[in-house]
Design an enzyme around this catalytic site. Structure first.
Site, short mmCIF file in Angstrom:
data_model
loop_
_atom_site.label_atom_id
_atom_site.label_comp_id
_atom_site.label_asym_id
_atom_site.label_seq_id
_atom_site.Cartn_x
_atom_site.Cartn_y
_atom_site.Cartn_z
N GLN A 89 17.68 -14.02 0.60
CA GLN A 89 18.61 -14.73 -0.26
C GLN A 89 20.05 -14.21 -0.11
OE1 GLN A 89 18.00 -14.69 -4.63
NE2 GLN A 89 17.58 -16.87 -4.37
N GLU B 187 53.59 -18.60 10.76
CA GLU B 187 54.05 -19.87 10.20
C GLU B 187 54.03 -19.85 8.67
OE1 GLU B 187 53.09 -23.42 12.35
OE2 GLU B 187 52.58 -22.27 14.15
#
Lengths: 382, 259
Positions: free
Chosen positions: A279, A363
């Site tokens: 899990q 950027e």
């Protein structure tokens, strides 16, 4: 609300996926290790029309749109972050502004070869003392008859060594601060245009990030994009588009690392079962899948707004912020899913993890994106 | 030179094939459809012939339901000049012979100098249509070709076809039917311009009536499809080497009946 890609966009995506998988992915580890610019595959990307995706055909481009561009760029990034950086800068930061702000004569000389993939373009805004603080341009251009005499130093220019054309931002009138910044196209081979250094980097190691030096470099005034003093406006408008590209690159890196993780979770066994049966691993994969889809949808929304000619500054900042943070988180977890094997270079996720980091920085850093978003939230800039 | 390329749309090679509620058909939900890879070699070769000769026309043709347009558009994106879609419910249960007869009627209308096909489609692997077409047209046929060279006048073609241990070379008068084997060429990727331009090219819909030909019932029909039985898991023989070898020989002889 329509989320289906058009048939052309799907075909472009499928072509980019197949090309990336068969031509780029097999060389990605080697060019990363050697820090070698991938001339051969970049040339082929140009032939396929990937270097000027949204530029109209009469100017050497492919005549597609921004949505097709981000779909293709994601596929390239899924195989190799360096190729995506090279493609993104040429498309978004060079071709886009030269098309948008250039005259037909400038488009003919400076755009057509780059959009057709015969030559590369670069974008030189950052300086040693001007990164996020881009208004603080120290590079100076002084008018001398039909020329500008350019002096200064540019830092971290992607495609800096390979580019035939570099869009250089410089001060033409210091007294006017950011309203005195001008954009010039400087051609490789111009006397006084030097490339003294290529950086040795953590990630995107096959893209050439260079330092550029201008020493009494004489640039014809015919190479000026827009008017004197328009440079900062051009830079900001260009970076909005660039951020959509970097968001797509980040989505691709995350998606690539995720695909490797799913494959690994299916085959690697621990405690007698495939680790995908545990899990803890399932939770990581579920979180990855959800975050990637969210980042992809934000990116496609920003691209769609740009294509419709609607304001997209905030949408681009959100896409870039969320996609970059997703890329970092997903690639980190991808290494975790791989355990010790994720930490060594035999498995690709180690490279995706290093390549992802730059998406939070270039950027506009994640912090700058938050600034842009907060301004829109509080005051409205659009 | 006019070249016709017959292509078939098939499920992507990565598809996990499942049988549908109707045991005579596969479940097509979620399937990605592609141009059969051998047909892509045929398209590529046709484009190369046209490029080499500096003129000509390459026409892609396919029979099938509406979705087949996507496959034809892929061919147009690669560089085919136009496409013909045999699109009529009358052909829903077409067997290879019915398909061949319909295609042959189109070939007669178009009168190309060359008909290229893949050596077989990768879905049902029948490999029958090209040979049947040649028979119906009365044209010579070379299958599984690895090389071809058309003479300057476009009168004959020299082909090399794959046979055990080597190549068998034939000269065929044109018009002829050739089927492409892997290795004939490396198909190009469609360029972005090719993709953007594909929609502007013609895909002509052809109905059975347009061919002046009453569809006939198929002589071949699928009775049922059966999934392959799941492969039994591998077995690791325990014990020291002499014991394990003894057990291996026994299993090979008595269980696998391989020795």
């Amino acid at each position: 609300m329509k989320l289906d890609a058009t048939e052309e966009q799907q075909m472009i995506q499928a072509m980019a996926r197949e090309f990336a998988e068969t031509a780029i992915r097999p060389v990605a580890a080697e060019i990363d290790r050697e820090g070698r610019f991938p001339h051969e595959t970049v040339k082929r990307m140009g032939e396929l029309g990937l270097m000027g995706v949204a530029i109209p055909e009469p100017w050497g481009g492919s005549g597609a749109d921004t949505v097709a561009y981000v779909l293709a760029l994601e596929e390239i990034a899924k195989a190799c972050g360096s190729h995506a950086a090279i493609m993104s800068v040429n498309n978004s930061l060079y071709c886009d502004p030269v098309y948008k702000f250039g005259t037909d004569a400038q488009r003919e000389r400076f755009l057509r070869p780059a959009a057709a993939g015969h030559a590369l373009g670069g974008f030189a805004l950052s300086e040693p003392q001007a990164g996020s603080d881009a208004r603080n341009q120290q590079t100076l251009a002084v008018r001398d008859g039909g020329h500008y005499v350019l002096n200064g130093r540019k830092q971290f220019v992607t495609n800096g060594r390979e580019a035939a054309f570099v869009l250089v931002f410089c001060a033409t009138d210091r007294a006017k601060a950011h309203r005195g910044i001008t954009a010039l196209v400087v051609e490789k081979g111009t006397t006084g245009f030097l490339v003294p250094k290529t950086e040795d980097k953590l990630g995107i190691r096959a893209s050439d990030t260079a330092e550029l030096v201008f020493e009494d470099c004489r640039v014809p005034t015919a190479n000026r994009l827009g008017e004197e003093g328009m440079g900062f406006k051009i830079a900001l408008a260009t970076l909005d588009g660039g951020r959509v590209g970097i968001a797509a690159q980040a989505v691709g890196l995350a998606a690539g690392a995720f695909e490797r993780s799913v494959a690994y979770a299916r085959e690697r066994k621990s405690f007698g079962v495939a680790i995908g049966q545990h899990q803890m691993v399932q939770w990581m994969l579920a979180d990855m899948a959800t975050a990637i889809d969210g980042a992809r949808l934000l990116t496609l929304r920003a691209a769609g707004l740009k294509d419709k000619g609607r304001p997209y500054t905030t949408a681009a900042a959100m896409a870039k912020l969320f996609a970059a943070e997703t890329a970092m988180k997903v690639t980190t977890d991808a290494v975790q899913v791989h355990g010790g094997y994720g930490f060594i270079k035999d498995y690709e996720v180690e490279r995706y993890f290093r390549d992802a980091k730059i998406t939070q920085i270039y950027e506009g850093t994640s912090q700058i994106q938050k600034l842009v978003i907060a301004r829109a939230v509080l005051g409205g800039t659009e | 030179m006019k070249i016709l390329v017959a292509v078939k749309q098939v499920p992507d090679t990565a598809t996990q094939v499942k049988i549908s509620a109707d045991p005579r058909a596969i479940d097509t939900t979620g399937i990605t459809w592609i141009v059969s890879p051998y047909d892509e070699f045929a398209v590529e070769e046709a484009l190369r012939i046209k490029e080499k000769r500096g003129q000509g026309e390459v026409v892609a043709v396919s029979l099938g339901p509406e979705r087949v347009k996507e496959a034809l558009r892929s061919c147009l994106a690669m560089g085919c000049d136009r496409a013909i879609h045999l699109n009529d419910p009358a052909w829903n249960d077409a067997d290879t012979l019915v398909t061949s007869k319909a295609l042959a009627a189109v070939v007669k209308q178009e009168a190309p100098q060359l008909l290229l096909c893949g050596r077989q489609a990768i879905d049902d692997d029948m490999g029958a249509v090209a040979a049947q077409l040649a028979e119906l047209l009365g044209w010579p046929c070379a299958s599984w070709i690895m090389e071809e060279a058309i003479d300057g006048d476009g009168k004959t073609v020299r082909t090399a076809r794959q046979v055990e241990g080597g190549l068998e070379v034939f000269d065929l008068p044109l018009p002829a039917v050739l089927t492409a084997q892997k290795g004939l060429n490396e198909p190009r990727y469609p360029t972005l311009r090719g993709i953007m331009g594909a929609k502007k090219k013609e895909i002509r819909d052809v109905k059975a009536a347009d061919l002046g030909w009453a569809p006939e019932p198929p002589q071949l029909s699928v009775v049922t499809l059966e999934a392959l039985p799941p492969r039994p898991p591998g077995r690791i023989l325990q014990g020291d080497v002499p014991t394990a070898v003894k057990e291996l020989v026994r299993s090979l002889r008595e269980e696998a009946k391989a020795i």
